[in-house]
Design an enzyme around this catalytic site. Structure first.
Site, mmCIF file in Angstrom:
data_model
loop_
_atom_site.group_PDB
_atom_site.id
_atom_site.type_symbol
_atom_site.label_atom_id
_atom_site.label_comp_id
_atom_site.label_asym_id
_atom_site.label_seq_id
_atom_site.Cartn_x
_atom_site.Cartn_y
_atom_site.Cartn_z
ATOM 1 N N PRO A 86 12.737 0.977 -6.578
ATOM 2 C CA PRO A 86 12.721 2.019 -7.601
ATOM 3 C C PRO A 86 11.325 2.453 -8.058
ATOM 4 O O PRO A 86 10.434 1.619 -8.197
ATOM 5 C CB PRO A 86 13.497 1.398 -8.765
ATOM 6 C CG PRO A 86 13.493 -0.058 -8.509
ATOM 7 C CD PRO A 86 13.460 -0.219 -7.020
ATOM 8 N N ASN A 87 11.211 3.737 -8.266
ATOM 9 C CA ASN A 87 10.012 4.390 -8.819
ATOM 10 C C ASN A 87 8.837 4.482 -7.852
ATOM 11 O O ASN A 87 7.816 5.078 -8.177
ATOM 12 C CB ASN A 87 9.558 3.710 -10.135
ATOM 13 C CG ASN A 87 10.652 3.742 -11.182
ATOM 14 O OD1 ASN A 87 11.148 4.816 -11.504
ATOM 15 N ND2 ASN A 87 11.056 2.596 -11.695
ATOM 16 N N ARG A 114 3.118 8.194 -11.188
ATOM 17 C CA ARG A 114 3.310 7.085 -12.131
ATOM 18 C C ARG A 114 2.032 6.234 -12.260
ATOM 19 O O ARG A 114 1.366 5.957 -11.267
ATOM 20 C CB ARG A 114 4.481 6.191 -11.672
ATOM 21 C CG ARG A 114 4.156 5.315 -10.475
ATOM 22 C CD ARG A 114 5.321 4.470 -10.005
ATOM 23 N NE ARG A 114 5.689 3.412 -10.917
ATOM 24 C CZ ARG A 114 6.165 2.222 -10.517
ATOM 25 N NH1 ARG A 114 6.320 1.953 -9.227
ATOM 26 N NH2 ARG A 114 6.496 1.315 -11.400
ATOM 27 N N TYR A 116 -1.399 2.071 -9.837
ATOM 28 C CA TYR A 116 -0.919 2.262 -8.456
ATOM 29 C C TYR A 116 -1.750 3.259 -7.645
ATOM 30 O O TYR A 116 -1.507 3.420 -6.449
ATOM 31 C CB TYR A 116 0.550 2.708 -8.479
ATOM 32 C CG TYR A 116 1.448 1.700 -9.172
ATOM 33 C CD1 TYR A 116 1.659 0.438 -8.607
ATOM 34 C CD2 TYR A 116 2.051 1.983 -10.390
ATOM 35 C CE1 TYR A 116 2.460 -0.495 -9.239
ATOM 36 C CE2 TYR A 116 2.856 1.048 -11.031
ATOM 37 C CZ TYR A 116 3.052 -0.181 -10.457
ATOM 38 O OH TYR A 116 3.841 -1.114 -11.087
ATOM 39 N N ASN A 130 9.030 -3.845 -0.573
ATOM 40 C CA ASN A 130 8.503 -3.828 -1.926
ATOM 41 C C ASN A 130 9.695 -3.502 -2.821
ATOM 42 O O ASN A 130 10.054 -2.338 -2.982
ATOM 43 C CB ASN A 130 7.398 -2.778 -2.074
ATOM 44 C CG ASN A 130 6.810 -2.772 -3.474
ATOM 45 O OD1 ASN A 130 7.356 -3.403 -4.390
ATOM 46 N ND2 ASN A 130 5.696 -2.083 -3.650
ATOM 47 N N ALA A 179 10.552 -3.074 -9.307
ATOM 48 C CA ALA A 179 11.013 -3.817 -10.489
ATOM 49 C C ALA A 179 12.135 -4.800 -10.153
ATOM 50 O O ALA A 179 12.286 -5.830 -10.830
ATOM 51 C CB ALA A 179 11.477 -2.840 -11.564
ATOM 52 N N GLU A 187 7.004 -9.562 1.791
ATOM 53 C CA GLU A 187 7.040 -8.906 0.476
ATOM 54 C C GLU A 187 5.679 -8.256 0.217
ATOM 55 O O GLU A 187 4.645 -8.899 0.420
ATOM 56 C CB GLU A 187 7.316 -9.992 -0.579
ATOM 57 C CG GLU A 187 7.272 -9.521 -2.011
ATOM 58 C CD GLU A 187 7.384 -10.703 -3.004
ATOM 59 O OE1 GLU A 187 7.057 -11.853 -2.625
ATOM 60 O OE2 GLU A 187 7.773 -10.449 -4.142
ATOM 61 N N HIS A 205 3.391 -5.939 -2.672
ATOM 62 C CA HIS A 205 3.213 -5.272 -3.968
ATOM 63 C C HIS A 205 1.869 -4.568 -3.965
ATOM 64 O O HIS A 205 0.863 -5.163 -3.562
ATOM 65 C CB HIS A 205 3.273 -6.271 -5.128
ATOM 66 C CG HIS A 205 4.598 -6.942 -5.218
ATOM 67 N ND1 HIS A 205 5.722 -6.283 -5.661
ATOM 68 C CD2 HIS A 205 4.993 -8.176 -4.848
ATOM 69 C CE1 HIS A 205 6.753 -7.101 -5.571
ATOM 70 N NE2 HIS A 205 6.341 -8.255 -5.080
ATOM 71 N N ARG A 263 -0.539 -9.513 -14.005
ATOM 72 C CA ARG A 263 0.154 -8.615 -14.930
ATOM 73 C C ARG A 263 1.060 -9.381 -15.907
ATOM 74 O O ARG A 263 0.879 -10.564 -16.118
ATOM 75 C CB ARG A 263 0.897 -7.541 -14.120
ATOM 76 C CG ARG A 263 -0.095 -6.699 -13.293
ATOM 77 C CD ARG A 263 0.582 -5.593 -12.534
ATOM 78 N NE ARG A 263 1.210 -4.626 -13.457
ATOM 79 C CZ ARG A 263 2.041 -3.665 -13.061
ATOM 80 N NH1 ARG A 263 2.348 -3.547 -11.774
ATOM 81 N NH2 ARG A 263 2.559 -2.832 -13.936
HETATM 82 C C1 DQA Z 1 5.244 -3.290 -7.814
HETATM 83 C C2 DQA Z 1 5.075 -4.289 -8.966
HETATM 84 C C3 DQA Z 1 6.348 -4.373 -9.797
HETATM 85 O O1 DQA Z 1 6.180 -5.309 -10.851
HETATM 86 C C4 DQA Z 1 6.666 -3.021 -10.411
HETATM 87 O O2 DQA Z 1 7.882 -3.084 -11.119
HETATM 88 C C5 DQA Z 1 6.677 -1.925 -9.410
HETATM 89 C C6 DQA Z 1 5.711 -1.934 -8.311
HETATM 90 C C7 DQA Z 1 3.953 -3.093 -7.003
HETATM 91 O O3 DQA Z 1 4.041 -2.554 -5.909
HETATM 92 O O4 DQA Z 1 2.863 -3.429 -7.481
HETATM 93 O O5 DQA Z 1 7.448 -0.966 -9.524
HETATM 94 O O6 DQA Z 1 6.216 -3.824 -6.920
#
Ligand code: DQA
Length: 144
Positions: free
Chosen positions: A9-10, A17, A22, A74, A77, A98, A100, A107
């Protein structure tokens, strides 16, 4: 070799965002980088993004049946909340890395647990979009 890159998501909002976290590059830019990496490595690849937990579970399950050899994920959230995504990764038994974009370790407390990460052979964080390139390279090197 066939790899699947899954974004949660997002991540479709990259470039819009929280640019301070990011970066300013867009989701389209990320897709181009991943596609370029697939081409350079001479592998088949697919990129999938969804904002919905069940859709992400469905796509992971599909990977078991469609000849996918490895997953880069990835979960965004859902990393920190989703036992369903963890269980799906365990169910398909495919090597998963995985990724990120941000350095999650630095964080908030609520980001310190990764459920999906428990089913992954490796975690790459804090390297921006380059983390996806490294994840693909890792799977090609170890599982081709
Ligand atoms: C994320 C880190 C997560 O905590 C966050 O909710 C994201 C992006 C990252 O790529 O740094 O949406 O996965």
């Amino acid at each position: 070799m066939k790899l699947l890159v899954i974004n949660g998501p997002n991540l479709n909002m990259l470039g819009i965002r929280e640019k301070n976290i990011y970066g300013a590059e867009t989701y389209e830019d990320l897709k181009h980088l991943i596609e370029k990496t697939f081409a350079e490595k001479g592998i088949e690849g697919e990129i999938y993004q969804s904002n919905h937990e069940g859709d992400l579970v469905d796509r992971i399950q599909q990977a078991y049946f469609d000849g996918t050899n490895g997953i880069v994920i990835n979960p965004a959230a859902y990393t920190h909340t989703s036992v369903a995504i963890l269980d799906a990764l365990k169910a398909v038994m495919l090597p998963a890395v995985e990724v990120h974009i941000s350095d999650v370790k630095e964080r908030e407390d609520f980001r310190q647990i990764s459920y999906a990460g428990k089913a992954c052979v490796k975690t790459i964080m804090g390297k921006g979009f380059q983390g996806y390139v490294e994840a693909i390279e890792y799977l090609v090197e170890h599982y081709k």
